[in-house]
Design a protein around this motif. Structure first.
Motif, PDB file in Angstrom:
ATOM      1  N   GLU A 112      24.195 -38.269 -61.120  1.00 12.03           N
ATOM      2  CA  GLU A 112      24.584 -39.562 -60.564  1.00 12.03           C
ATOM      3  C   GLU A 112      24.210 -39.670 -59.092  1.00 12.03           C
ATOM      4  N   THR A 113      24.373 -38.580 -58.344  1.00 12.14           N
ATOM      5  CA  THR A 113      23.985 -38.590 -56.936  1.00 12.14           C
ATOM      6  C   THR A 113      22.480 -38.766 -56.801  1.00 12.14           C
ATOM      7  N   ARG A 114      21.749 -38.074 -57.648  1.00 13.06           N
ATOM      8  CA  ARG A 114      20.288 -38.194 -57.629  1.00 13.06           C
ATOM      9  C   ARG A 114      19.859 -39.627 -57.932  1.00 13.06           C
ATOM     10  N   ARG A 115      20.557 -40.255 -58.877  1.00 10.41           N
ATOM     11  CA  ARG A 115      20.232 -41.640 -59.239  1.00 10.41           C
ATOM     12  C   ARG A 115      20.450 -42.596 -58.061  1.00 10.41           C
ATOM     13  N   LEU A 116      21.418 -42.283 -57.201  1.00  7.10           N
ATOM     14  CA  LEU A 116      21.756 -43.150 -56.067  1.00  7.10           C
ATOM     15  C   LEU A 116      20.856 -42.950 -54.858  1.00  7.10           C
ATOM     16  N   LEU A 117      20.037 -41.895 -54.888  1.00  4.91           N
ATOM     17  CA  LEU A 117      19.201 -41.579 -53.725  1.00  4.91           C
ATOM     18  C   LEU A 117      18.119 -42.632 -53.489  1.00  4.91           C
ATOM     19  N   ASN A 118      17.920 -42.926 -52.224  1.00  7.78           N
ATOM     20  CA  ASN A 118      16.810 -43.780 -51.808  1.00  7.78           C
ATOM     21  C   ASN A 118      15.796 -42.874 -51.118  1.00  7.78           C
ATOM     22  N   PRO A 119      14.668 -42.592 -51.761  1.00  7.10           N
ATOM     23  CA  PRO A 119      13.702 -41.625 -51.202  1.00  7.10           C
ATOM     24  C   PRO A 119      13.226 -41.992 -49.795  1.00  7.10           C
ATOM     25  N   THR A 120      13.058 -43.281 -49.514  1.00  2.16           N
ATOM     26  CA  THR A 120      12.594 -43.697 -48.188  1.00  2.16           C
ATOM     27  C   THR A 120      13.626 -43.355 -47.121  1.00  2.16           C
ATOM     28  N   VAL A 121      14.892 -43.682 -47.409  1.00  2.00           N
ATOM     29  CA  VAL A 121      15.974 -43.374 -46.471  1.00  2.00           C
ATOM     30  C   VAL A 121      16.119 -41.867 -46.316  1.00  2.00           C
ATOM     31  N   LEU A 122      16.040 -41.160 -47.431  1.00  2.00           N
ATOM     32  CA  LEU A 122      16.191 -39.709 -47.405  1.00  2.00           C
ATOM     33  C   LEU A 122      15.103 -39.064 -46.546  1.00  2.00           C
ATOM     34  N   GLN A 123      13.874 -39.514 -46.703  1.00  2.00           N
ATOM     35  CA  GLN A 123      12.774 -38.954 -45.914  1.00  2.00           C
ATOM     36  C   GLN A 123      12.974 -39.235 -44.430  1.00  2.00           C
ATOM     37  N   ARG A 124      13.473 -40.426 -44.108  1.00  2.00           N
ATOM     38  CA  ARG A 124      13.717 -40.776 -42.716  1.00  2.00           C
ATOM     39  C   ARG A 124      14.765 -39.837 -42.108  1.00  2.00           C
ATOM     40  N   ILE A 125      15.818 -39.567 -42.854  1.00  2.24           N
ATOM     41  CA  ILE A 125      16.876 -38.685 -42.353  1.00  2.24           C
ATOM     42  C   ILE A 125      16.364 -37.254 -42.216  1.00  2.24           C
ATOM     43  N   ILE A 126      15.560 -36.815 -43.173  1.00  2.00           N
ATOM     44  CA  ILE A 126      14.982 -35.466 -43.080  1.00  2.00           C
ATOM     45  C   ILE A 126      14.115 -35.343 -41.824  1.00  2.00           C
ATOM     46  N   ASP A 127      13.359 -36.387 -41.519  1.00  2.00           N
ATOM     47  CA  ASP A 127      12.556 -36.376 -40.294  1.00  2.00           C
ATOM     48  C   ASP A 127      13.453 -36.268 -39.064  1.00  2.00           C
ATOM     49  N   TRP A 128      14.570 -36.969 -39.078  1.00  2.00           N
ATOM     50  CA  TRP A 128      15.519 -36.900 -37.954  1.00  2.00           C
ATOM     51  C   TRP A 128      16.092 -35.492 -37.817  1.00  2.00           C
ATOM     52  N   VAL A 129      16.386 -34.876 -38.966  1.00  2.00           N
ATOM     53  CA  VAL A 129      16.915 -33.505 -38.939  1.00  2.00           C
ATOM     54  C   VAL A 129      15.901 -32.570 -38.290  1.00  2.00           C
ATOM     55  N   ARG A 130      14.637 -32.700 -38.674  1.00  2.00           N
ATOM     56  CA  ARG A 130      13.592 -31.834 -38.129  1.00  2.00           C
ATOM     57  C   ARG A 130      13.415 -32.026 -36.618  1.00  2.00           C
ATOM     58  N   GLU A 131      13.626 -33.265 -36.155  1.00  2.00           N
ATOM     59  CA  GLU A 131      13.439 -33.577 -34.737  1.00  2.00           C
ATOM     60  C   GLU A 131      14.668 -33.256 -33.884  1.00  2.00           C
ATOM     61  N   SER A 132      15.798 -33.018 -34.534  1.00  2.00           N
ATOM     62  CA  SER A 132      17.054 -32.875 -33.790  1.00  2.00           C
ATOM     63  C   SER A 132      17.188 -31.484 -33.155  1.00  2.00           C
ATOM     64  N   HIS A 133      17.873 -31.461 -32.008  1.00  2.00           N
ATOM     65  CA  HIS A 133      18.216 -30.205 -31.352  1.00  2.00           C
ATOM     66  C   HIS A 133      19.679 -29.847 -31.609  1.00  2.00           C
ATOM     67  N   ARG A 134      20.427 -30.819 -32.132  1.00  2.00           N
ATOM     68  CA  ARG A 134      21.839 -30.586 -32.406  1.00  2.00           C
ATOM     69  C   ARG A 134      22.266 -31.515 -33.544  1.00  2.00           C
ATOM     70  N   ILE A 135      23.105 -30.975 -34.427  1.00  2.00           N
ATOM     71  CA  ILE A 135      23.662 -31.762 -35.524  1.00  2.00           C
ATOM     72  C   ILE A 135      25.180 -31.673 -35.462  1.00  2.00           C
ATOM     73  N   ASP A 136      25.839 -32.819 -35.468  1.00  2.00           N
ATOM     74  CA  ASP A 136      27.303 -32.889 -35.536  1.00  2.00           C
ATOM     75  C   ASP A 136      27.692 -33.476 -36.885  1.00  2.00           C
ATOM     76  N   ILE A 137      28.656 -32.827 -37.562  1.00  2.23           N
ATOM     77  CA  ILE A 137      29.153 -33.351 -38.837  1.00  2.23           C
ATOM     78  C   ILE A 137      30.658 -33.524 -38.731  1.00  2.23           C
ATOM     79  N   TYR A 138      31.131 -34.738 -39.005  1.00  2.88           N
ATOM     80  CA  TYR A 138      32.550 -35.064 -38.904  1.00  2.88           C
ATOM     81  C   TYR A 138      33.137 -35.257 -40.301  1.00  2.88           C
ATOM     82  N   GLY A 139      34.300 -34.619 -40.541  1.00  2.00           N
ATOM     83  CA  GLY A 139      34.965 -34.779 -41.838  1.00  2.00           C
ATOM     84  C   GLY A 139      36.371 -34.225 -41.790  1.00  2.00           C
ATOM     85  N   ASN A 140      37.280 -34.895 -42.470  1.00  2.00           N
ATOM     86  CA  ASN A 140      38.672 -34.434 -42.543  1.00  2.00           C
ATOM     87  C   ASN A 140      38.908 -33.631 -43.811  1.00  2.00           C
ATOM     88  N   ASP A 141      39.912 -32.752 -43.760  1.00  2.00           N
ATOM     89  CA  ASP A 141      40.388 -32.027 -44.946  1.00  2.00           C
ATOM     90  C   ASP A 141      39.239 -31.336 -45.667  1.00  2.00           C
TER      91      ASP A 141
END
Length: 264
Positions: A112-141
């Motif tokens: 179901e998660t795979r079905r919801l994926l947008n390859p264009t958006v995913l590729q854009r985010i992967i490019d951002w990850v590669r270019e980043s010097h720092r990643i912050d992830i926020y989440g509770n519990d």
């Protein structure tokens, strides 16, 4: 009070003769379902696997594994001060049902998660990850522990990644805006106020923020640059967290694979 599935079994309409026979067998021997495949149940009822699956779908489940899972969760043997042989079999059946059902839940969450994926958006985010010097992830519990797992993998690549259990308002308000800092904010509903606050502050600094949520139209999603959609098993609230956990880990693992390879 009888469970919904049990009521459907007892009062199902428009069943064929074979399907009625299967229903009677299940009502009289529910524990057998927990440790039988569709093929084995078909042999016991002198029917076919396709008939078993068709009946399961008529009863509102997605197939035989889903039917097993719901029946195992809703089935409550009659209480008695001593455990009879039938009850011991039923207990074993619940364990065996779990052994069969958990992989099904995992597979469903991944598909179901795979079905919801947008390859264009995913590729854009992967490019951002590669270019980043720092990643912050926020989440509770639970989401915080998922964030920690994702950060551990990126840290091993030499990418600075930090998980935040709650909004650090001092950090958020005083941080210097940077296009090399990438932020992920996890909220299954997309309506967690502390996560929305974090995303809002980051967005006001014109930073790249990705919502990880099941609702593309949520308040959180509207505050973010992009959204990665998660899946949850809504039919059973007790299983929703398990399903969501698999979905979130899958998304972050895709991003991790994209961080280290041009093909994933």
């Amino acid at each position: 009070m009888e469970s919904q599935l049990l009521q459907k079994l007892k009062y199902a309409e428009k069943l064929t003769t074979q399907e009625k026979h299967i229903v009677d067998f299940i009502l009289n021997n529910p524990h057998i379902v927990f440790h039988s495949t569709a093929h084995e149940l078909a042999q016991l009822t002198y029917t076919s696997s396709s008939t078993i699956v068709r009946l399961c779908k008529k009863l509102g489940t997605q197939g035989y594994p889903d039917f097993q899972l719901k029946l195992a969760l809703e089935y409550q043997p009659s209480s008695t001060p001593f455990r009879s042989e039938d009850q011991l079999i039923a207990e074993q059946g619940n364990v065996l049902a779990a052994i069969e059902s958990v992989p099904y839940l995992y597979e469903q969450a991944l598909n179901e998660t795979r079905r919801l994926l947008n390859p264009t958006v995913l590729q854009r985010i992967i490019d951002w990850v590669r270019e980043s010097h720092r990643i912050d992830i926020y989440g509770n519990d639970m989401n915080y522990y998922l964030a920690q797992q994702a950060c551990t993998k990126w840290n091993e690549l030499g990418i600075s990644a930090i998980a935040h259990n709650s909004p650090n308002l001092h950090y958020l308000n005083t941080m210097t805006p940077s296009q090399t800092t990438l932020s992920f904010v996890i909220s299954h509903t997309g309506e967690n106020l502390s996560m929305i606050d974090s995303a809002t502050i980051l967005s006001q600094k014109s930073m790249k923020v990705i919502a990880v949520t099941s609702n593309n139209h949520s308040t959180l999603s509207r505050q973010c640059t992009e959204t990665l959609l998660t899946h949850g098993y809504y039919e059973q609230l007790r299983l929703s967290k398990m399903s969501t956990m698999v979905s979130v880990l899958y998304l972050f693992d895709i991003l991790y694979m994209g961080s280290i390879s041009d093909s994933y």
